[in-house]
Scaffold this motif. Structure first.
Motif, PDB file in Angstrom:
ATOM      1  N   PRO A 200      43.426  91.728  45.717  1.00  0.00           N
ATOM      2  CA  PRO A 200      43.678  91.503  47.145  1.00  0.00           C
ATOM      3  C   PRO A 200      45.169  91.430  47.494  1.00  0.00           C
ATOM      4  O   PRO A 200      45.563  91.764  48.614  1.00  0.00           O
ATOM      5  N   GLN A 201      45.989  91.016  46.535  1.00  0.00           N
ATOM      6  CA  GLN A 201      47.434  90.937  46.769  1.00  0.00           C
ATOM      7  C   GLN A 201      48.144  92.271  46.544  1.00  0.00           C
ATOM      8  O   GLN A 201      49.345  92.387  46.810  1.00  0.00           O
ATOM      9  N   GLY A 202      47.405  93.253  46.035  1.00  0.00           N
ATOM     10  CA  GLY A 202      48.009  94.554  45.770  1.00  0.00           C
ATOM     11  C   GLY A 202      48.996  94.557  44.628  1.00  0.00           C
ATOM     12  O   GLY A 202      49.881  95.420  44.556  1.00  0.00           O
TER      13      GLY A 202
ATOM     14  N   GLU B 223      30.288  96.913  33.833  1.00  0.00           N
ATOM     15  CA  GLU B 223      29.632  96.895  35.135  1.00  0.00           C
ATOM     16  C   GLU B 223      29.987  95.627  35.908  1.00  0.00           C
ATOM     17  O   GLU B 223      30.222  95.671  37.122  1.00  0.00           O
ATOM     18  N   GLU B 224      30.053  94.520  35.197  1.00  0.00           N
ATOM     19  CA  GLU B 224      30.353  93.236  35.833  1.00  0.00           C
ATOM     20  C   GLU B 224      31.768  93.207  36.401  1.00  0.00           C
ATOM     21  O   GLU B 224      31.987  92.836  37.567  1.00  0.00           O
ATOM     22  N   VAL B 225      32.742  93.615  35.590  1.00  0.00           N
ATOM     23  CA  VAL B 225      34.127  93.575  36.057  1.00  0.00           C
ATOM     24  C   VAL B 225      34.363  94.665  37.099  1.00  0.00           C
ATOM     25  O   VAL B 225      35.180  94.494  38.018  1.00  0.00           O
TER      26      VAL B 225
ATOM     27  N   MET C  48      35.619  96.103  42.721  1.00  0.00           N
ATOM     28  CA  MET C  48      35.303  96.771  43.980  1.00  0.00           C
ATOM     29  C   MET C  48      35.119  95.763  45.116  1.00  0.00           C
ATOM     30  O   MET C  48      35.500  96.026  46.261  1.00  0.00           O
ATOM     31  N   THR C  49      34.562  94.602  44.807  1.00  0.00           N
ATOM     32  CA  THR C  49      34.412  93.560  45.831  1.00  0.00           C
ATOM     33  C   THR C  49      35.778  93.098  46.326  1.00  0.00           C
ATOM     34  O   THR C  49      36.008  92.960  47.534  1.00  0.00           O
ATOM     35  N   ALA C  50      36.712  92.890  45.391  1.00  0.00           N
ATOM     36  CA  ALA C  50      38.063  92.473  45.785  1.00  0.00           C
ATOM     37  C   ALA C  50      38.777  93.589  46.540  1.00  0.00           C
ATOM     38  O   ALA C  50      39.485  93.324  47.513  1.00  0.00           O
TER      39      ALA C  50
END
Length: 208
Positions: free
Chosen positions: A58-60, A191-193, A198-200
């Motif tokens: 999110p912070q790029g 798959e988990e990470v 993708m959510t972030a």
């Protein structure tokens, strides 16, 4: 020492098919050692990796994220590092993750098909040894009249090949099941990470 001597004697009694069975067993053990070493090196610190992904995406902070992935060294981190090196568009990121996941999964599955072949081949080799041994035993009838024990003894020797083939197949099957479980675990980590990444990323894009 006596055990080795007896094992060598039984090996020679089993006939020529014992040599390909020995090769099959060596291949199975070699694959086990190589895959276990590879899977151990491919393991990621999932708690740390997911926390860093959720924090840095999110912070790029892509450079910092790639550094974290390099230090981790696992396949889940490799997946994130590959995606973080691409343009940060959601569609391109999705394609990058899918492509990288497929390539890494194929690498994790490498050599497991040989174990499947050994599981099928070893009993057939054992059966072949039994059949050829019985053919040789019954040929005794034409040259050894009055020696019935020559026939039963030959059949007993031929059965050594079948027993060996079954043992090799069972060992290869157990090795294959164990390695598939390890592979599935690593794929699940990816798959988990990937989902966390993708959510972030989507949350970051929405916020922008």
């Amino acid at each position: 020492m006596e055990f080795i001597t007896n094992a060598g004697h039984l090996f020679l009694q089993g006939g020529l098919v014992m040599w390909p069975l020995l090769i099959c067993s060596i291949i199975a053990i070699t694959i086990l050692i190589e895959r276990v070493c590879m899977y151990n090196a491919a393991k990621s610190n999932m708690d740390t990796l997911k926390a860093k992904v959720a924090e840095l995406v999110p912070q790029g902070k892509w450079k910092e994220l790639r550094q974290v992935c390099e230090e981790d060294g696992g396949v889940a981190a490799e997946l994130v590092e590959t995606a973080a090196s691409q343009p940060h568009d959601v569609d391109k990121q999705t394609q990058a993750l899918q492509g990288a996941a497929g390539a890494i999964a194929a690498r994790l599955r490498a050599h497991l098909n040989y174990l499947e072949t050994i599981v099928t081949l070893a009993p057939l080799l054992g059966l072949l040894g039994t059949v050829t041994g019985m053919i040789g035993s019954f040929s005794v009838l034409s040259v050894s009249d009055g020696e019935p024990f020559a026939i039963t003894g030959g059949v007993g020797e031929a059965l050594i090949a079948t027993a060996t083939g079954l043992c090799v197949a069972i060992i290869a099957l157990v090795i294959h099941a164990y390695l598939v479980q390890r592979e599935d675990s690593l794929v699940s980590e990816m798959e988990e990470v990937g989902a966390v990444y993708m959510t972030a990323l989507v949350g970051d894009n929405d916020a922008a």
